[in-house]
Design an enzyme around this catalytic site. Structure first.
Site, short mmCIF file in Angstrom:
data_model
loop_
_atom_site.label_atom_id
_atom_site.label_comp_id
_atom_site.label_asym_id
_atom_site.label_seq_id
_atom_site.Cartn_x
_atom_site.Cartn_y
_atom_site.Cartn_z
N GLU A 81 0.82 -1.28 0.01
CA GLU A 81 -0.06 -0.10 0.10
C GLU A 81 0.88 1.19 0.07
O GLU A 81 1.69 1.45 0.90
CB GLU A 81 -0.95 0.02 1.28
N CYS A 131 -2.44 8.29 3.35
CA CYS A 131 -2.34 8.03 2.09
C CYS A 131 -3.65 8.14 1.41
O CYS A 131 -3.73 8.64 0.04
CB CYS A 131 -1.65 6.43 1.96
#
Ligand code: SIN
Length: 527
Positions: free
Chosen positions: A299, A333
């Protein structure tokens, strides 16, 4: 764009005043002094035995073999919180060996046994909610309320994966031969390396570890050097939950990060890597992992577009932008990075957003009034400043904030830039800070092109009340996760992950546990 001056005449801008800064510095000092003097134990925790300064290998707390330690700092005060063992290559190998030995028994436990241990671990996280949240605020800086939210989010991964452990069903496939039956079973992959970031000191561990343990894998975790204490406390709770020695191993490191990271990805005993962090580091680890063709979940970075169409509920869009741009002071993020606003609603959206942002209280996370905490360190501040300077040099207009807050701690004023040109650095790279960059657009086609004009694709958001447009845009955005008419998408039950250079695989949801299992086909012949 010439219209910007019309929208935000200089007199209406909301500057950060010196007296606000002084008040912030003073409040910060008082809070920290009060907090320290109120401490009845190490770090002010109710259960001080949750604070560990050592690594954890094969069920034992260990110093670095060469005695080295690294310093962990509170980003709200710039003061040292403590010193943690700086483990190296040999101890990383020992941790991997320990995980391999433990896998021989943990990998054979029943799903129900793993369910029960994970539920106990989950209960312990709930019982120690206050302490775990405090640790997060101390080492990461996020406001206590937000840290409590993270602890809830984090523990929900343990609950979710405990419940998934008992549902890792296989398959029976109709066979092409009359005398054979086809069966598919799922088995744990083995030893897993887990490398996590500082922005969610707890949740990024449990999102990976919960799935790994539920599947029957054992783990070696390298926590970030900025926030190791939460991870070490979680290892303690895993042990209290009855998870056996060697199943969870922690290798804190700072000066040996390259060697340790490489070993975790190249050691042939390790069968899978799960990493959350930046795209450049993800690419390096992927290269290491290729040497033994390991499974990998990544990720990595995002550059989320947030689009406000002219048919949107503007107040809802403003709330959505506040939630997803300024969550953890912009350090996630999935934070909105580029806010595209359709021309006819641009002024309305910008002024409503500026009014809300002006009400933020930036400060120490232990202050009840604080809505937004510090950035993690100086480099983070430099990046936000660089993006602001670049956009302003290209004609963007500063309508709120715009600079670092003086005094101890790494605080940056929540910032709004209007009329940002789409070729500005802030539109090309993730800022990871409290900068809302507003870009004007005219048509749906134009904004889809702008939104997809990036090498990454983690999350994307848009606000519209036109059902046709909602489907069209949701399908057109090149991202792994879409929020339509919401800025909040993260939950344990959803498949979290991206496309393009934002990563590989999915975490959370029923997909998350699959990443930690091999599919095995067995043909039962001779019937
Ligand atoms: C991240 O920033 O990496 C994770 C954010 C989330 O889980 O919501």
């Amino acid at each position: 764009m010439g219209s910007s001056a019309r929208l935000f005449p200089r007199a209406l801008r909301v500057p950060t005043r010196q007296n606000d800064l002084n008040a912030l510095v003073l409040r910060n000092k008082i809070m920290w002094a009060r907090y320290r003097s109120a401490s009845t134990s190490t770090f002010g925790l109710r259960d001080s035995s949750l604070v560990h300064h050592q690594g954890y290998i094969d069920g034992k707390w260990v110093d670095a073999e060469d005695g080295k330690k690294f310093s962990v700092t509170n980003p709200a005060t710039s003061e040292e919180l403590g010193q943690v063992a700086d483990l190296g290559l040999d101890q990383t190998k020992q941790a991997i060996e320990a995980a391999s030995k433990a896998f021989k028994t943990w990998g054979k436990t029943t799903a129900k046994e793993r369910h029960d241990k994970l539920m106990k671990f989950y209960q312990l996280m709930k019982e120690h909610h206050e302490d775990l949240s405090r640790l997060i605020t101390l080492e990461n800086g996020k406001p206590l309320k937000e840290a409590k939210g993270e602890n809830e989010y984090s523990s929900s991964f343990l609950e979710w994966f405990a419940e998934e452990a008992v549902r890792t069903y296989g398959e029976v496939i109709p066979c092409s031969f009359a005398t054979t039956r086809n069966v598919v079973i799922k088995q744990p992959v083995g030893v897993v390396s887990i490398l996590t970031p500082w922005n969610f000191p707890s949740a990024m561990i449990t999102r990976k570890l919960g799935a790994a343990l539920a599947a029957g894998c054992t783990a070696v975790i390298k926590p970030p050097a900025e926030t190791p204490y939460t991870c070490l406390a979680l290892a303690d709770l895993a042990t209290r939950a009855g998870i056996p020695a060697g199943v969870v191993n922690i290798v804190p490191t700072h000066s040996n990060i390259s060697d340790v990271g490489r070993e975790l990805c190249e050691n042939p005993i390790v069968k899978k890597i799960s990493f959350t962090g930046s795209t450049p580091v993800a690419k390096l680890l992927y290269k290491y992992a290729a040497s033994t063709l390991k499974k990998m979940s990544i990720e990595a970075g995002g550059n989320a577009p947030f689009i406000v169409f002219d048919d949107a509920d503007i107040d809802a869009a403003v709330e959505g932008a506040l939630a997803c741009k300024f969550r953890h002071t912009g350090q996630t993020c999935v934070c909105a990075n580029r806010i595209y606003v359709q021309s006819s609603v641009y002024a309305d959206f910008a002024s409503k957003l500026a009014e809300k942002v002006a009400a933020f209280r930036v400060g120490n996370g232990f202050d009840d009034e604080t809505t937004h905490g510090p950035l993690i360190h100086e480099k983070a501040i430099e990046k936000v400043q660089k993006h602001i300077d670049d956009a302003v040099s290209r004609g963007a207009q500063l309508i709120h904030g715009g600079k670092r807050l003086e005094g101890a701690g790494s605080f940056f004023a929540p910032t709004i830039l209007a009329e940002v040109p789409s070729d500005a650095d802030v539109c090309r790279e993730e800022t990871f800070g409290p900068l809302a960059a507003l870009v004007r657009f005219e048509t749906e086609d134009e904004v889809i092109k702008l939104a997809n004009d990036t090498s990454v694709g983690l999350a994307g958001y848009f606000f519209s009340r036109d059902i046709g447009r909602v489907w069209r845009v949701a399908e057109a955005l090149e991202v792994g996760m879409v929020g339509t008419n919401t800025g909040a998408i993260s939950q344990a039950v959803i498949p979290f992950g991206g496309v393009k250079e934002s990563g590989l695989g999915r975490e959370g949801s029923s997909h998350g546990i699959e990443e930690y299992m091999n599919v095995k086909y067995i043909a039962f012949g001779g019937l």
